[in-house]
Design an enzyme around this catalytic site. Structure first.
Site, short mmCIF file in Angstrom:
data_model
loop_
_atom_site.label_atom_id
_atom_site.label_comp_id
_atom_site.label_asym_id
_atom_site.label_seq_id
_atom_site.Cartn_x
_atom_site.Cartn_y
_atom_site.Cartn_z
N CYS A 2 8.80 -2.31 -12.40
CA CYS A 2 9.88 -2.92 -13.16
C CYS A 2 11.08 -1.99 -13.21
O CYS A 2 10.94 -0.77 -13.15
CB CYS A 2 9.51 -3.27 -14.60
SG CYS A 2 7.98 -4.20 -14.75
N ARG A 27 12.14 -2.49 -7.55
CA ARG A 27 11.02 -2.17 -8.45
C ARG A 27 10.20 -3.40 -8.81
O ARG A 27 9.20 -3.29 -9.51
CB ARG A 27 11.56 -1.55 -9.74
CG ARG A 27 12.13 -0.20 -9.49
CD ARG A 27 12.74 0.39 -10.74
NE ARG A 27 12.83 1.80 -10.53
CZ ARG A 27 11.92 2.68 -10.92
NH1 ARG A 27 10.87 2.28 -11.59
NH2 ARG A 27 12.07 3.95 -10.67
N TRP A 74 7.89 -6.57 -12.32
CA TRP A 74 6.73 -6.66 -11.42
C TRP A 74 5.55 -6.85 -12.34
O TRP A 74 5.17 -5.94 -13.08
CB TRP A 74 6.61 -5.40 -10.58
CG TRP A 74 5.51 -5.47 -9.56
CD1 TRP A 74 5.60 -6.05 -8.32
CD2 TRP A 74 4.19 -4.95 -9.67
NE1 TRP A 74 4.39 -5.92 -7.66
CE2 TRP A 74 3.50 -5.25 -8.47
CE3 TRP A 74 3.49 -4.26 -10.66
CZ2 TRP A 74 2.18 -4.89 -8.23
CZ3 TRP A 74 2.17 -3.90 -10.43
CH2 TRP A 74 1.54 -4.21 -9.22
N ASN A 98 9.14 -0.62 -18.65
CA ASN A 98 8.55 -0.35 -17.34
C ASN A 98 7.32 0.50 -17.59
O ASN A 98 7.41 1.53 -18.24
CB ASN A 98 9.56 0.39 -16.46
CG ASN A 98 8.91 1.01 -15.24
OD1 ASN A 98 7.94 0.48 -14.71
ND2 ASN A 98 9.46 2.14 -14.80
N GLY A 99 6.15 0.07 -17.06
CA GLY A 99 4.93 0.85 -17.25
C GLY A 99 3.80 -0.04 -17.74
O GLY A 99 3.88 -1.27 -17.63
N GLU A 480 -1.48 2.13 9.86
CA GLU A 480 -0.11 1.79 9.47
C GLU A 480 0.29 0.42 10.05
O GLU A 480 0.94 -0.38 9.39
CB GLU A 480 0.85 2.90 9.94
CG GLU A 480 2.33 2.59 9.87
CD GLU A 480 2.87 2.31 8.47
OE1 GLU A 480 2.11 2.39 7.49
OE2 GLU A 480 4.06 1.98 8.37
N LYS A 484 1.43 -2.71 7.78
CA LYS A 484 2.75 -3.32 7.97
C LYS A 484 2.62 -4.82 8.19
O LYS A 484 3.34 -5.60 7.59
CB LYS A 484 3.40 -2.65 9.18
CG LYS A 484 4.88 -2.49 9.17
CD LYS A 484 5.42 -1.24 8.55
CE LYS A 484 5.06 -1.08 7.11
NZ LYS A 484 5.33 0.26 6.60
N GLU A 487 1.37 -6.70 4.95
CA GLU A 487 2.24 -6.74 3.77
C GLU A 487 3.42 -7.69 3.93
O GLU A 487 3.90 -8.23 2.94
CB GLU A 487 2.70 -5.35 3.33
CG GLU A 487 3.82 -4.72 4.12
CD GLU A 487 4.28 -3.38 3.53
OE1 GLU A 487 4.60 -2.48 4.30
OE2 GLU A 487 4.34 -3.24 2.30
N HIS A 503 -19.63 0.56 15.17
CA HIS A 503 -20.48 0.75 13.99
C HIS A 503 -20.33 -0.39 12.99
O HIS A 503 -20.71 -0.25 11.83
CB HIS A 503 -20.16 2.09 13.33
CG HIS A 503 -20.44 3.25 14.24
ND1 HIS A 503 -21.71 3.64 14.58
CD2 HIS A 503 -19.59 4.06 14.92
CE1 HIS A 503 -21.64 4.66 15.42
NE2 HIS A 503 -20.36 4.93 15.64
N LYS A 603 9.08 -2.18 -4.16
CA LYS A 603 9.39 -1.01 -3.34
C LYS A 603 8.87 0.28 -3.96
O LYS A 603 8.39 1.16 -3.28
CB LYS A 603 10.91 -0.94 -3.15
CG LYS A 603 11.38 0.19 -2.26
CD LYS A 603 11.04 -0.08 -0.82
CE LYS A 603 11.46 1.04 0.10
NZ LYS A 603 10.66 1.03 1.34
O1 M6R Z 1 7.69 5.54 -2.44
P1 M6R Z 1 6.39 5.97 -1.82
O2 M6R Z 1 6.54 6.49 -0.43
O3 M6R Z 1 5.61 6.91 -2.69
O4 M6R Z 1 5.55 4.62 -1.73
C1 M6R Z 1 4.24 4.63 -1.26
C2 M6R Z 1 3.78 3.24 -0.92
O5 M6R Z 1 3.86 2.40 -2.03
C3 M6R Z 1 4.59 2.62 0.23
O6 M6R Z 1 4.57 3.41 1.37
C4 M6R Z 1 4.03 1.23 0.58
O7 M6R Z 1 2.75 1.34 1.12
C5 M6R Z 1 4.98 0.50 1.55
N1 M6R Z 1 5.28 -0.82 1.04
C6 M6R Z 1 4.41 0.31 2.91
O8 M6R Z 1 5.31 -0.30 3.77
#
Ligand code: M6R
Length: 608
Positions: A2, A27, A74, A98-99, A480, A484, A487, A503, A603
């Site tokens: 948030c 956020r 959020w 926020n929190g 990764e 990607k 998400e 395995h 984000k």
């Molecule tokens: O701001 P940060 O790099 O600490 O964030 C970590 C993850 O939340 C961030 O990398 C997240 O996995 C991304 N959405 C991936 O694309």
């Protein structure tokens, strides 16, 4: 997560609160809301969904008032609907939060027992009622806030507006960030300085447990112990501009394409090009020679950058590296040796789990080195040394350019460590530096595969599941790639170490599951190709990402082979990140998904 904002001003604030919220939408964007004081009475507007819904509402029902608070949410407790949107109000005050208030259930039961009536399912509403209750018992707003905060367990940043008090805005923080901005006859509160950038560049960061009492012209800080406190103000350089998409359809596309430039900028910070050696400006606090162990902690994509770096540090500097996702590391009571270094990796510098890991490690005597993109962030401020990634603001929720800049920095640091520990001679250091310096140009070459990837995305968009495979440093790249894709396209995807396939996961292979194999022609290439053969033998449809040598040597039928430029395998992850990102991007775009703000995500993840 948030985002929260507050303005105690001398002219109408609602438009400016919306402007600040735009900068905080990274956020969260489940719902938004704003409250102001009009003739001493709290008025609010809230809307489900993104900020544009609130803007539309405000157009229909404008909000005056020269003092106000705003929120972009959020959801943690309660569905993302208008009833649960902040601000939450009582007849005395409005609050944005926020929190997470961990003991909200117990507090809510107690407050309901005392007659409080709750409107929402949120944890935040207990804060509103607790303060109200304390005020009903005769306390003034500052005393009421000071009294109830110790009762809250968990993390919070709060901004509170009081009925009939146009001269008072209160902020408080514990665990979640909050900054105070100083204007001309106006004061501001914001989750970060960037949100306040259009209004002021003079910022005071609050410490853990601080309460900030704002009037139009003054700031009073009360620390966790209840004493008056001074915190330094600083001029910051966030720039008042809002990052723009330029000619790109999405921020993510723009950020993918920016990579050759930002990686070049980042590596220039760490490499003395004339001498062919690495530098670490500001790294005086880190003595590589004395280290017994490195622990890396991070989340999501930043964690995968750390996983690649483990290979580099162990190979170049012969230092044992332990790596764990921050949400696990912080709770497993890990023993940490004397002379240990913790490297935390974070784009935002505000990720709650990563910050908690940092604090645990610092309290246990580790030197903290943070690889961060936001130099004013909490993680940066709480570290002994900072290695900045110079990626610039990353707006798309999916991390792209921050990732390749993290890899660039970590590669340079691993070389530094190797040289300092006498594990790399000048010739080897020179060769590694020149491999790193070749990356931006090779990224430009890799970008030329985009039209093929766009065609491939149509095929991938039909899949229900996708597997990614890789070995060595390509293993984290497989992880990764899967992250990607899932998400932003919502296609189920998993990354595996190629050798681990047999395995268990090989049971998933049939002609409906595309398998993306990340395999530069490196020392484990042949092993990876054997695993690819096993997939092909079971009817799996393979997409191979390799170089010309690898394409010639693979000898397996694929539905597509993406041929990357020839790259020294040691820096291949930085270049191979591009096709991986473009595959996810184009698949999601083809499927019509909201690429920059995918569902359920934010984000910056400032809750555990
Ligand atoms: O701001 P940060 O790099 O600490 O964030 C970590 C993850 O939340 C961030 O990398 C997240 O996995 C991304 N959405 C991936 O694309």
């Amino acid at each position: 997560m948030c985002g929260i904002v507050g303005i105690i001003g001398n002219r109408v604030v609602s438009g400016r609160i919306v402007d600040a919220l735009k900068r905080l939408e990274y956020r969260g964007y489940d719902s938004t809301g704003i409250a102001t004081l009009i003739d001493g009475r709290i008025e609010r507007r809230r809307a489900e969904g993104k900020l544009r819904s609130l803007e539309a509402r405000l157009e229909r029902e404008p909000l005056d008032g020269v003092i106000g608070i705003g929120h972009t949410r959020w959801a943690t407790h309660g569905r993302p609907n208008e009833t649960n949107a902040h601000p939450h109000v009582t007849d005395r005050l409005a609050v944005v939060h926020n929190g997470i208030i961990e003991n909200f259930r117990q507090l809510r039961d107690e407050l309901e027992g005392a007659g409080a009536r709750f409107e929402s399912d949120t944890d935040t509403e207990v804060v509103a009622h607790l303060i109200s209750h304390a005020m009903s018992a005769g306390l003034d707003p500052v005393a009421a806030v000071t009294t109830i905060l110790p009762r809250l367990r968990g993390a919070f940043a709060l901004a509170i507006l009081f009925q009939g008090r146009g001269d008072l805005l209160i902020g408080a923080r514990r665990g979640s960030p909050l900054a105070v901005g100083h204007g001309e006859g106006e004061m501001f509160l914001g989750s970060d300085a960037l949100a306040l950038a259009p209004f002021t560049d003079m910022i005071t960061y609050l410490d853990e447990g601080d309460i900030a009492v704002l009037s139009q012209t003054s700031l009073r800080i009360i620390d966790e112990a209840g004493s008056e406190a001074e915190r330094p103000s600083q001029q910051i350089q966030t720039g008042a501009f809002m990052a723009e998409k330029g000619n790109f359809r999405h921020f993510m596309a723009k950020e993918i394409h920016e990579q050759p430039e930002v990686v070049a900028r980042t590596l220039a910070h760490y490499v003395d090009m004339a001498e062919g050696v690495t530098n670490f400006p500001g790294g005086e606090g880190v003595d590589w020679t004395k280290l017994s162990r490195i622990t890396i902690s991070a989340c999501g994509t930043a964690f995968y950058a750390g996983l690649v770096a483990k290979y580099w540090f162990e190979r170049f500097a012969r230092i044992p590296v332990e790596i764990d996702v921050a949400s696990e590391f912080r709770y497993r009571d890990a023993p940490l040796e004397e002379n240990g270094l913790m490297i935390v990796v974070s784009q935002s510098g505000e990720t709650a789990d990563t910050l908690a890991s940092l604090r645990y490690a610092r309290d246990n005597g580790q030197t903290i080195l943070s690889v961060v993109n936001v130099p004013t962030s909490s993680i940066a401020r709480e570290s002994h040394a900072i290695a900045p990634t110079l990626a610039g603001p990353e707006i798309g929720v999916a991390s792209t350019k921050a990732f390749t800049c993290q890899l660039t920095v970590l590669f340079a640091l691993a070389i530094q460590a190797g040289r300092a520990r006498g594990k790399l001679d000048a010739a080897r250091e020179g060769a590694l530096v020149s491999a790193l310096m070749s990356v931006p140009a090779l990224m430009n070459e890799a970008m030329k595969r985009e039209p093929e990837i766009e065609r491939l995305a149509r095929e991938l968009s039909k899949a229900r599941d996708v597997l990614y495979l890789g070995r060595g440093t390509s293993y984290p790249m497989a992880l990764e790639g899967a992250l990607k894709l899932k998400e932003i396209s919502y296609i189920h995807a998993e990354g595996y170490a190629a050798g681990e396939l047999k395995h268990g996961p090989i049971a998933l292979i049939d002609e409906s599951v595309p398998v993306i194999v990340v395999a530069p022609h490196d020392e484990v290439f042949e092993k990876t190709i054997s695993n690819m053969q096993e997939v092909a033998a079971r009817g799996g449809r393979i997409i191979l990402i390799t170089d010309a040598k690898g394409a010639a040597a693979a000898g397996v039928e694929t539905i597509a082979t993406l041929v990357m430029p020839d790259v020294d395998p040691v820096v291949a992850p930085i270049v191979y990140a591009l096709p991986i990102q473009m595959i996810a991007y184009h698949t999601a775009v083809f499927m019509g998904k909201d690429v920059d703000q995918p569902r359920n995500l934010a984000k910056s993840v400032t809750v555990e």
